[in-house]
Design a protein around this motif. Sequence first.
Motif, PDB file in Angstrom:
ATOM      1  N   THR A   1       0.876  -1.171   0.006  1.00 26.84           N
ATOM      2  CA  THR A   1       0.124  -0.168   0.023  1.00 26.84           C
ATOM      3  C   THR A   1       0.667   1.389  -0.214  1.00 26.84           C
ATOM      4  N   ASP A   2       0.372   2.331  -0.420  1.00 27.72           N
ATOM      5  CA  ASP A   2       1.245   3.758  -0.274  1.00 27.72           C
ATOM      6  C   ASP A   2       1.131   3.933   1.186  1.00 27.72           C
ATOM      7  N   ALA A   3       2.313   4.747   1.308  1.00 27.84           N
ATOM      8  CA  ALA A   3       2.402   5.538   2.659  1.00 27.84           C
ATOM      9  C   ALA A   3       2.726   6.823   2.757  1.00 27.84           C
ATOM     10  N   GLY A   4       2.206   7.424   2.215  1.00 28.72           N
ATOM     11  CA  GLY A   4       2.507   9.089   2.096  1.00 28.72           C
ATOM     12  C   GLY A   4       4.098   9.221   1.473  1.00 28.72           C
ATOM     13  N   PHE A   5       4.569  10.239   1.983  1.00 29.09           N
ATOM     14  CA  PHE A   5       5.958  10.738   1.565  1.00 29.09           C
ATOM     15  C   PHE A   5       6.741  11.072   2.736  1.00 29.09           C
ATOM     16  N   THR A   6       8.056  11.366   2.495  1.00 36.89           N
ATOM     17  CA  THR A   6       8.898  11.968   3.603  1.00 36.89           C
ATOM     18  C   THR A   6       9.644  13.050   2.702  1.00 36.89           C
ATOM     19  N   GLY A   7      10.125  14.115   3.514  1.00 35.41           N
ATOM     20  CA  GLY A   7      10.905  15.076   2.793  1.00 35.41           C
ATOM     21  C   GLY A   7      12.197  14.986   3.206  1.00 35.41           C
ATOM     22  N   LEU A   8      13.046  15.327   2.003  1.00 39.83           N
ATOM     23  CA  LEU A   8      14.491  15.516   2.122  1.00 39.83           C
ATOM     24  C   LEU A   8      15.122  16.898   1.976  1.00 39.83           C
ATOM     25  N   SER A   9      15.817  17.435   2.555  1.00 36.59           N
ATOM     26  CA  SER A   9      16.352  18.860   2.578  1.00 36.59           C
ATOM     27  C   SER A   9      17.719  19.062   3.134  1.00 36.59           C
ATOM     28  N   GLY A  10      18.757  19.743   2.669  1.00 38.55           N
ATOM     29  CA  GLY A  10      19.688  19.904   3.512  1.00 38.55           C
ATOM     30  C   GLY A  10      20.535  18.789   3.791  1.00 38.55           C
ATOM     31  N   SER A  11      20.982  18.776   5.055  1.00 34.13           N
ATOM     32  CA  SER A  11      21.778  17.452   5.428  1.00 34.13           C
ATOM     33  C   SER A  11      20.952  16.215   5.728  1.00 34.13           C
ATOM     34  N   ASP A  12      19.733  16.164   5.342  1.00 36.36           N
ATOM     35  CA  ASP A  12      18.661  14.997   5.581  1.00 36.36           C
ATOM     36  C   ASP A  12      19.421  13.766   4.949  1.00 36.36           C
ATOM     37  N   VAL A  13      19.329  12.438   5.552  1.00 39.64           N
ATOM     38  CA  VAL A  13      19.872  11.369   5.194  1.00 39.64           C
ATOM     39  C   VAL A  13      18.704  10.295   5.452  1.00 39.64           C
ATOM     40  N   LEU A  14      18.015   9.665   4.325  1.00 36.95           N
ATOM     41  CA  LEU A  14      17.284   8.521   4.386  1.00 36.95           C
ATOM     42  C   LEU A  14      17.806   7.139   4.235  1.00 36.95           C
ATOM     43  N   THR A  15      17.717   6.425   5.247  1.00 39.35           N
ATOM     44  CA  THR A  15      18.322   4.836   5.065  1.00 39.35           C
ATOM     45  C   THR A  15      17.274   4.101   5.273  1.00 39.35           C
ATOM     46  N   ALA A  16      17.008   3.090   4.270  1.00 41.96           N
ATOM     47  CA  ALA A  16      15.943   2.151   4.195  1.00 41.96           C
ATOM     48  C   ALA A  16      16.467   0.890   4.122  1.00 41.96           C
TER      49      ALA A  16
ATOM     50  N   LEU B   1      19.448   7.633   0.662  1.00 39.80           N
ATOM     51  CA  LEU B   1      19.111   8.663  -0.097  1.00 39.80           C
ATOM     52  C   LEU B   1      19.651   9.907   0.638  1.00 39.80           C
ATOM     53  N   THR B   2      20.197  10.648  -0.044  1.00 41.49           N
ATOM     54  CA  THR B   2      20.559  12.065   0.590  1.00 41.49           C
ATOM     55  C   THR B   2      20.499  13.396  -0.195  1.00 41.49           C
ATOM     56  N   HIS B   3      20.190  14.577   0.113  1.00 43.56           N
ATOM     57  CA  HIS B   3      19.934  15.794  -0.674  1.00 43.56           C
ATOM     58  C   HIS B   3      20.679  16.805   0.022  1.00 43.56           C
ATOM     59  N   PRO B   4      22.001  16.654  -0.361  1.00 48.89           N
ATOM     60  CA  PRO B   4      22.979  17.800   0.183  1.00 48.89           C
ATOM     61  C   PRO B   4      22.403  19.401   0.290  1.00 48.89           C
ATOM     62  N   ASP B   5      22.052  19.666  -0.832  1.00 49.04           N
ATOM     63  CA  ASP B   5      21.709  20.944  -0.887  1.00 49.04           C
ATOM     64  C   ASP B   5      20.520  21.119  -2.066  1.00 49.04           C
ATOM     65  N   GLY B   6      19.810  22.271  -2.178  1.00 46.44           N
ATOM     66  CA  GLY B   6      18.805  22.870  -3.037  1.00 46.44           C
ATOM     67  C   GLY B   6      17.650  22.635  -2.245  1.00 46.44           C
ATOM     68  N   ALA B   7      16.577  22.993  -3.095  1.00 44.62           N
ATOM     69  CA  ALA B   7      14.798  23.142  -2.520  1.00 44.62           C
ATOM     70  C   ALA B   7      14.743  21.730  -2.074  1.00 44.62           C
ATOM     71  N   ARG B   8      13.933  21.659  -1.086  1.00 48.86           N
ATOM     72  CA  ARG B   8      13.106  20.221  -0.513  1.00 48.86           C
ATOM     73  C   ARG B   8      12.575  19.199  -1.759  1.00 48.86           C
ATOM     74  N   VAL B   9      12.845  18.111  -1.662  1.00 48.75           N
ATOM     75  CA  VAL B   9      12.159  17.044  -2.532  1.00 48.75           C
ATOM     76  C   VAL B   9      11.495  16.024  -1.280  1.00 48.75           C
ATOM     77  N   ALA B  10      10.227  15.386  -2.002  1.00 40.40           N
ATOM     78  CA  ALA B  10       9.469  14.438  -1.224  1.00 40.40           C
ATOM     79  C   ALA B  10      10.040  13.035  -1.975  1.00 40.40           C
ATOM     80  N   ILE B  11      10.099  11.971  -1.004  1.00 32.89           N
ATOM     81  CA  ILE B  11      10.368  10.786  -1.265  1.00 32.89           C
ATOM     82  C   ILE B  11       9.071  10.049  -1.176  1.00 32.89           C
ATOM     83  N   TRP B  12       8.379   9.293  -2.160  1.00 30.20           N
ATOM     84  CA  TRP B  12       7.061   8.648  -2.087  1.00 30.20           C
ATOM     85  C   TRP B  12       7.619   7.232  -1.402  1.00 30.20           C
ATOM     86  N   LEU B  13       6.484   6.901  -0.372  1.00 25.17           N
ATOM     87  CA  LEU B  13       6.906   5.812   0.205  1.00 25.17           C
ATOM     88  C   LEU B  13       5.755   4.688   0.108  1.00 25.17           C
ATOM     89  N   TRP B  14       6.233   3.261   0.229  1.00 23.38           N
ATOM     90  CA  TRP B  14       5.272   2.085   0.245  1.00 23.38           C
ATOM     91  C   TRP B  14       5.521   1.539   1.711  1.00 23.38           C
TER      92      TRP B  14
END
Length: 872
Positions: free
Chosen positions: A621-636, A712-725
């Motif tokens: 099922t879909d589970a919304g999204f999480t945002g990445l910006s700046g020094s955020d790191v998403l590990t799955a 996933l990392t997004h070191p700089d720039g405007a925020r991006v959304a990562i869609w989740l399962w």
Amino acid sequence: MRSLRNGFRLMQAAGGRLPDLPWLLLLLAMPVLVHLAELAGLISSDPLLLVSGLGVDVPGGVLLTGQPGWIDGNAGVTVQALGRLVARDWAHGIVPWWNPYSGVGVPLAGEYQPAAFFLPWVLLLGFHNGVLLLKVALQIVAGLGCWGLGRRLGFVRPVAAMGALLFAFNGSFAWASDAPIQPMAFLPLILLGIEQARDRAGRMGGWVTLGFGLGWSLLAGFPETAFLDGLLALAWSLVRLAGERGNWPGLAGRLTLGSVFGLLLAGPQLVAFIDFLPDAFVGSHAGPIASPLPSAGFAMWLMPWLHGTIQLDRIADLWFGLGGYLGAAPVLLAGLGLAARGGREPGLRWMLFGWIVLVVGKTAELQPFAALADAIPMMAHAVVSRYATASVELAVILLGCFTLDDWCRGRISSRTRIAIGLTGFCVVVVLCLILAWPVSRTLPRPAWLLSVGLLVLVAGVLAALLSRPATRKRLGGVVLVGVIEALILFAVPLASGRTGGRLDTGTIAFLRANLGLQRFTTLGSALVPNYGAYWGLASINHNLIPVPRHWSDYLHRAIDPDSDPVQFYGADGGNPAGIRRRAAALAPRIGALSALGVRYLLQDHGRDWLAVPAVPEDGRTDAGFTGLSGSDVLTAMYPHGPRSAMQVGRVSVMLGTFRSRSSGLLLATLCNGTECAHGSADLGAAVDNGAMLVRLDRTVTLRPDQPFRLTLTHPDGARVAIWLWQRGDAAPPLPRLTLQDGFLPMLTLVHQGEAADIYALPDPAPYAEVRGPCRLRIDSRTRMVADCTAPAMLVRRELFLPGWEFRTGGAWQPVRRDGELFQSAALPAGHSGIEFSYAPPHAPVGWCALLLALAMLGAKLGLWLARRVAPV
């Protein structure tokens, strides 16, 4: 004697007081009135929304679920899509010999089903809602033809009108808007022509009516129906010849003249088809076909909605085995005719009864009837269970009209005879219900109860009326009951019409602006085969029979070893497993697609079928999204590997860019234990709510049931959304990740539509190119200009078939075959204007046949006019 006198008075009253005009106006108006809501745009049965694969937000039926008036999607992919191409060609003064938009080019008239010469009727398909307009027009033709036949057979006007309305609203018209309904509209006209030919005075009708009926039947796009209808017409002719005695040579001559006239009218179409057959694959029609109707289907001939509305995902084999239905009233009336004493036309009636028995026996593959049917030349090659239904419907209706004729003449007045006939009808109904019960018990009960209830009501009212002597009121009651039942049964699929939805016009606009003369293919159900022809867009997908043999063989060898020669379709099997099977076949053959001039790959919106989802689809099922910006790191951490081992060289992640506001780089790291690969992608090129492809710097081996990690990392720039399962309540949400083989060519997402996403293939071959020192300008598929400093060879990526010619300012000359599929033409040095043209090799024979038919018609008109103006 009293019954006979009453019947004679009734015949005088019903036949003499009302002229024909009101009845004819009724037959003209009824098809329009029944379809008025659709014609006015209040509801829609347009296959474009439901079949093309570009429908968006299409709701369910306005009152009932199910398909709105057609069982077979060929109402869309053949009648609508290819019919629109035919109409467009004629409107532009082009003879529709060739279809450049399916496969790598295929014959259009030669494929037969597009009804390329079905003039003027096929021109209706050029208008909006053309499928409906054609259906209404054919219903009117069928009704008027049946009216004329009924009057010629001596039926009083109410009886003739009932027969005409029952045939105009028969089960085949209710269940089919595809090619099989088109020839059947002209069957009454053929039989009327036979009856008129019996006129010894030799008036204008006769062979002319027969010829037009036969010609239009042959031109209508479905030779199986035309052939089976023709067998009934042949049997009718033999009965009439046997009854003529001294006049049979004259009748035989007029019937032969009419048949020749009809064949000559269809000359161009028949020549195109015959010329194509040596180079064609005809599928199962190459040998005998045994396609018995499932036993549950016979009950649906009497009670068509016994198992609910048209649902192709339920009991699909049953629905596809049916070509129409009969209804209770026509069958009961036809059966009661057996109780008549000394009725008119006994030979004709026994012939009609024999035809019904033969077709029903063959439909059930019941011996000896099936063997007898197969002994008729070519009948074993036809799907009798589906395409002979229309002729059975007409036979039953005519027998029912003969029954009313007997009743009006006082030949059915015994209540005992009526009771015997009704008992026989009940036995048939009970037997059909018993055969249908294994299916009926698994489906919703209301449809069963309503269907049986309507049958009981109709049979009871008819039996009550017919058990007493005929009067004008009782005759009107019988006619009204029969027509009302036909209209109720016919209206059920209309209640499944749609009241909303729209087309993904953005995808069509993109292809029109960017595809040029190259081609596209599909994975999934977006823009299904043949619908490219509807918009003038070339696709290698096709749904055709017959299909060019060289093309189908090439598909099997070079593109997909499991491809269906008749239907090369991206939605293989219509389910995710089938589509992924097709994707797995295409993935290593992207280069072969490019060599065919395929520029784009269309996939269902939000799906990348070439990639393997990191989380299996079942239970996900879909589970919304999480945002990445700046020094955020998403590990799955993904707990399971793919279902089979993969060398992953690319991954794609579903992103949200907040209406293209995201910027900077997205960095991805994929690890299998200590083995890791890295990649990055520029978010400025990302599509909002689309998959972003990231190429890794090396391949990573992933194995089944072996966990792997994504960072996933997004070191700089405007925020991006990562869609989740999410999979299961306890499992943490994971990025919507798909995995791609590292050895596949890179496909670039270039357009995201509402129904389809478009990917660009690398280095597609041009539609045409020159091998040699030349400059080539391509103006259209058939016109080009070349400037060569030396003789050269032009290669044109259009299917080679006999009949293609070219010229460079001089005489026409045949093109040559280039490789397995395409065409080549030798160019001289200097400036050349190049023109290509296609016509079947024996097209002049077809045109001569048509001119001869027109000459016969002109001569007949001249003789008729001369008689009209001659002095007395």
